[in-house]
Design a protein around this motif. Structure first.
Motif, PDB file in Angstrom:
ATOM      1  N   CYS A  96       0.835  -1.208   0.000  1.00 38.83           N
ATOM      2  CA  CYS A  96       0.000   0.000   0.000  1.00 38.83           C
ATOM      3  C   CYS A  96       0.867   1.255   0.000  1.00 38.83           C
ATOM      4  N   ALA A  97       1.896   1.263   0.848  1.00 37.78           N
ATOM      5  CA  ALA A  97       2.775   2.428   0.900  1.00 37.78           C
ATOM      6  C   ALA A  97       3.493   2.632  -0.426  1.00 37.78           C
ATOM      7  N   GLY A  98       3.969   1.543  -1.035  1.00 37.88           N
ATOM      8  CA  GLY A  98       4.632   1.647  -2.331  1.00 37.88           C
ATOM      9  C   GLY A  98       3.694   2.135  -3.412  1.00 37.88           C
ATOM     10  N   LEU A  99       2.454   1.642  -3.385  1.00 33.92           N
ATOM     11  CA  LEU A  99       1.443   2.090  -4.347  1.00 33.92           C
ATOM     12  C   LEU A  99       1.234   3.591  -4.237  1.00 33.92           C
ATOM     13  N   LEU A 100       1.058   4.095  -3.014  1.00 31.59           N
ATOM     14  CA  LEU A 100       0.798   5.516  -2.831  1.00 31.59           C
ATOM     15  C   LEU A 100       2.018   6.352  -3.163  1.00 31.59           C
ATOM     16  N   LEU A 101       3.209   5.814  -2.915  1.00 29.35           N
ATOM     17  CA  LEU A 101       4.425   6.516  -3.310  1.00 29.35           C
ATOM     18  C   LEU A 101       4.457   6.698  -4.830  1.00 29.35           C
ATOM     19  N   GLY A 102       4.110   5.650  -5.557  1.00 21.59           N
ATOM     20  CA  GLY A 102       4.047   5.758  -7.010  1.00 21.59           C
ATOM     21  C   GLY A 102       3.012   6.764  -7.460  1.00 21.59           C
ATOM     22  N   GLY A 103       1.859   6.779  -6.797  1.00 22.56           N
ATOM     23  CA  GLY A 103       0.819   7.733  -7.142  1.00 22.56           C
ATOM     24  C   GLY A 103       1.228   9.166  -6.894  1.00 22.56           C
ATOM     25  N   GLU A 104       1.968   9.397  -5.801  1.00 26.73           N
ATOM     26  CA  GLU A 104       2.445  10.748  -5.512  1.00 26.73           C
ATOM     27  C   GLU A 104       3.465  11.212  -6.542  1.00 26.73           C
ATOM     28  N   LEU A 105       4.382  10.333  -6.913  1.00 23.43           N
ATOM     29  CA  LEU A 105       5.362  10.681  -7.938  1.00 23.43           C
ATOM     30  C   LEU A 105       4.677  11.041  -9.255  1.00 23.43           C
ATOM     31  N   SER A 106       3.674  10.260  -9.614  1.00 21.35           N
ATOM     32  CA  SER A 106       3.020  10.460 -10.899  1.00 21.35           C
ATOM     33  C   SER A 106       2.190  11.742 -10.931  1.00 21.35           C
ATOM     34  N   ILE A 107       1.390  11.969  -9.903  1.00 27.26           N
ATOM     35  CA  ILE A 107       0.524  13.152  -9.943  1.00 27.26           C
ATOM     36  C   ILE A 107       1.323  14.436  -9.803  1.00 27.26           C
ATOM     37  N   ILE A 108       2.379  14.399  -8.997  1.00 25.64           N
ATOM     38  CA  ILE A 108       3.186  15.607  -8.832  1.00 25.64           C
ATOM     39  C   ILE A 108       3.958  15.909 -10.115  1.00 25.64           C
ATOM     40  N   ALA A 109       4.418  14.863 -10.799  1.00 21.54           N
ATOM     41  CA  ALA A 109       5.057  15.072 -12.095  1.00 21.54           C
ATOM     42  C   ALA A 109       4.066  15.681 -13.090  1.00 21.54           C
ATOM     43  N   ALA A 110       2.842  15.176 -13.087  1.00 24.23           N
ATOM     44  CA  ALA A 110       1.829  15.689 -14.010  1.00 24.23           C
ATOM     45  C   ALA A 110       1.512  17.153 -13.734  1.00 24.23           C
ATOM     46  N   LEU A 111       1.433  17.516 -12.464  1.00 28.78           N
ATOM     47  CA  LEU A 111       1.126  18.902 -12.113  1.00 28.78           C
ATOM     48  C   LEU A 111       2.330  19.810 -12.349  1.00 28.78           C
ATOM     49  N   ALA A 112       3.519  19.286 -12.115  1.00 24.84           N
ATOM     50  CA  ALA A 112       4.718  20.100 -12.297  1.00 24.84           C
ATOM     51  C   ALA A 112       4.979  20.418 -13.761  1.00 24.84           C
ATOM     52  N   THR A 113       4.564  19.540 -14.666  1.00 26.07           N
ATOM     53  CA  THR A 113       4.847  19.720 -16.089  1.00 26.07           C
ATOM     54  C   THR A 113       3.654  20.216 -16.888  1.00 26.07           C
ATOM     55  N   GLY A 114       2.480  20.298 -16.265  1.00 22.73           N
ATOM     56  CA  GLY A 114       1.288  20.713 -16.990  1.00 22.73           C
ATOM     57  C   GLY A 114       0.576  19.587 -17.703  1.00 22.73           C
ATOM     58  N   ASP A 115       0.964  18.325 -17.430  1.00 20.48           N
ATOM     59  CA  ASP A 115       0.337  17.178 -18.084  1.00 20.48           C
ATOM     60  C   ASP A 115      -0.973  16.760 -17.428  1.00 20.48           C
ATOM     61  N   PHE A 116      -1.260  17.285 -16.243  1.00 15.69           N
ATOM     62  CA  PHE A 116      -2.404  16.810 -15.464  1.00 15.69           C
ATOM     63  C   PHE A 116      -3.713  16.983 -16.233  1.00 15.69           C
ATOM     64  N   THR A 117      -3.969  18.181 -16.704  1.00 12.65           N
ATOM     65  CA  THR A 117      -5.214  18.439 -17.438  1.00 12.65           C
ATOM     66  C   THR A 117      -5.233  17.690 -18.757  1.00 12.65           C
ATOM     67  N   ARG A 118      -4.085  17.652 -19.453  1.00 12.53           N
ATOM     68  CA  ARG A 118      -4.023  16.968 -20.745  1.00 12.53           C
ATOM     69  C   ARG A 118      -4.334  15.482 -20.607  1.00 12.53           C
ATOM     70  N   ALA A 119      -3.838  14.871 -19.524  1.00 11.66           N
ATOM     71  CA  ALA A 119      -4.097  13.438 -19.323  1.00 11.66           C
ATOM     72  C   ALA A 119      -5.576  13.176 -19.099  1.00 11.66           C
ATOM     73  N   HIS A 120      -6.225  14.007 -18.305  1.00 12.20           N
ATOM     74  CA  HIS A 120      -7.652  13.801 -18.058  1.00 12.20           C
ATOM     75  C   HIS A 120      -8.488  14.104 -19.307  1.00 12.20           C
ATOM     76  N   ARG A 121      -8.068  15.081 -20.069  1.00 16.18           N
ATOM     77  CA  ARG A 121      -8.806  15.376 -21.306  1.00 16.18           C
ATOM     78  C   ARG A 121      -8.676  14.215 -22.281  1.00 16.18           C
ATOM     79  N   LYS A 122      -7.508  13.578 -22.303  1.00 12.75           N
ATOM     80  CA  LYS A 122      -7.255  12.479 -23.237  1.00 12.75           C
ATOM     81  C   LYS A 122      -7.942  11.185 -22.812  1.00 12.75           C
ATOM     82  N   LEU A 123      -7.903  10.894 -21.502  1.00 12.49           N
ATOM     83  CA  LEU A 123      -8.351   9.581 -21.027  1.00 12.49           C
ATOM     84  C   LEU A 123      -9.772   9.577 -20.482  1.00 12.49           C
ATOM     85  N   ALA A 124     -10.249  10.707 -19.988  1.00 11.45           N
ATOM     86  CA  ALA A 124     -11.566  10.714 -19.339  1.00 11.45           C
ATOM     87  C   ALA A 124     -12.685  10.785 -20.361  1.00 11.45           C
ATOM     88  N   ARG A 125     -13.831  10.236 -19.949  1.00  7.22           N
ATOM     89  CA  ARG A 125     -15.007  10.242 -20.818  1.00  7.22           C
ATOM     90  C   ARG A 125     -15.537  11.657 -20.971  1.00  7.22           C
TER      91      ARG A 125
END
Length: 418
Positions: free
Chosen positions: A389-418
């Motif tokens: 569980c801790a490793g899973l959440l560590l991966g999630g934190e790395l991924s979301i912070i990278a997305a927000l730091a680079t501006g990919d967060f909105t683009r990913a949701h626009r691409k993948l979300a319904r």
């Protein structure tokens, strides 16, 4: 609870555009005629009882709720639900594998995640892959304790004090009574809180490989029965839970101590791996983390993190954990640091991960299969599950912070979300 004038007025306007205050008042008035016809409750689950319940509701079974498999295997839900009418299907994705180098978890773990939120599995997947590419995360289960806090009312603070003295002297007897209710749980400690003529006893248990909420409730009730029969001080009122345990809610007590399993995980991500997987740099990651950490403090969150609840809820649903325990489990701290070599150090600490690999919903067919996919079903695996569980959440934190730091967060949701 307060509301701003502009929001209050907008809401009132939407209500009063098509009706007046008198009609709204009539709408809100209790109505006892005709009386509501209650469903006849059933605790036992069987194919026949499920059909009878649909008939009692005056409806035909809906094929998306009572499909052929659910109907044929209805008995497998017995002991986990009441008034059963079928099952709900949630999409299940898999992330990883996640490499964990833990005290209990050793190896590469597939991560089954049940969710309807687009981009969630993709985010945890890239975080897990990035951790594994760096050699895996180091994870440590630090403590385990599940608490239940009975409450007692007396006629005065003097009586409350006399009760505390007796209770401390009687703790070994409390242990004997509590431990006699379970083969797996152990009463290991008790805390006291005196508030005027009220006393809260905060019993702490180890629970083996079970999450343990029911286990500690039954054990605490046995101790309360013993107290009621043997206490030399007159007790005016007694409750098996006085709402001090923090059960199914975020609490400062759980944040600063432990409820469930306290676990921490860390990873060192070289700069070239960050660039390859999330197209960012360690400095970009730490710059964003610093600003988001202050934002969390300003908003009053319990701890500092990006989205612990996302991964926990999806894993809890997939593996038969008590989903409501996400409320207390999704607190903790994420920390990023830029190393002297220009790489990224990342860690998460979670004081209240409520998980088990036996009991509860872990034995349901789909949930058992998910745990078996991870190699973590049954006795002896709860410590490993907490570290995963801790490793899973560590991966999630790395991924979301990278997305927000680079501006990919909105683009990913626009691409993948319904």
């Amino acid at each position: 609870m307060a509301g701003k004038r502009s929001l209050t007025n907008a809401h009132l306007k939407s209500l009063l555009d098509h009706q007046d205050l008198e009609s709204l008042e009539r709408q809100l008035t209790p109505k006892t005629s005709p009386p509501a016809k209650h469903y006849l409750p059933h605790s036992t689950v069987s194919q026949r009882r499920v059909q009878r319940f649909w008939k009692g509701m005056g409806k035909a079974p809906h094929p998306d709720l009572l499909d052929d498999w659910t109907s044929a295997n209805a008995e497998s839900f017995d002991g986990n639900i009441e008034n059963c009418i079928g099952s709900v299907k949630i999409p299940l994705g898999v992330a990883g594998p996640l490499r964990v180098n833990g005290l209990y978890a050793q190896g590469d773990y597939p991560l089954p995640l049940a969710t309807s939120e687009a981009a969630l599995v993709a985010s945890y997947h890239r975080g897990a892959c990035m951790i594994s590419a760096a050699g895996g995360c180091t994870a440590m289960l630090l403590y385990q304790a599940v608490n239940r806090s009975p409450a007692f009312a007396f006629d005065s603070i003097i009586s409350a004090g006399r009760f505390v003295v007796w209770a401390m002297e009687s703790f070994e007897q409390f242990q004997e009574v509590a431990n006699g209710t379970t083969n797996h749980g152990k009463l290991v400690d008790v805390g006291t809180t005196v508030e005027g003529n009220h006393v809260y006893l905060n019993f702490e248990f180890t629970t083996g490989d079970a999450s343990g909420q029911n286990m500690v409730t039954i054990a605490t009730q046995a101790v309360c029965d013993f107290i009621e029969s043997n206490c030399p001080v007159t007790i005016k009122q007694l409750y098996v839970e006085g709402n001090l345990s923090g059960d199914k809610k975020a609490s400062a007590q759980a944040y600063t101590s432990v409820r469930g399993r306290k676990v921490s995980a860390e990873v060192l991500i070289p700069a070239h791996i960050l660039k390859k997987y999330v197209h960012t740099t360690p400095k970009q990651m730490t710059d964003y983390w610093k600003m988001s950490a202050i934002g969390g403090v300003l908003s009053g969150t319990m701890g500092v993190h990006g989205h612990f609840a996302n991964g926990l809820a999806a894993l809890y649903l997939a593996t038969g954990q008590d989903a409501a325990c996400v409320a207390e489990s999704a607190i903790g701290v994420t920390r990023f640091e830029l190393t002297d070599d220009g790489d990224l150090y990342a860690s998460v600490s979670l004081p209240s991960v409520m998980v088990g690999t036996v009991g509860g919903g872990t034995g349901l067919p789909s949930q058992k299969a998910s745990l078996e996919l991870m190699g973590l079903y049954g006795s002896g695996h709860s410590g490993a599950l907490a570290e995963v569980c801790a490793g899973l959440l560590l991966g999630g934190e790395l991924s979301i912070i990278a997305a927000l730091a680079t501006g990919d967060f909105t683009r990913a949701h626009r691409k993948l979300a319904r």
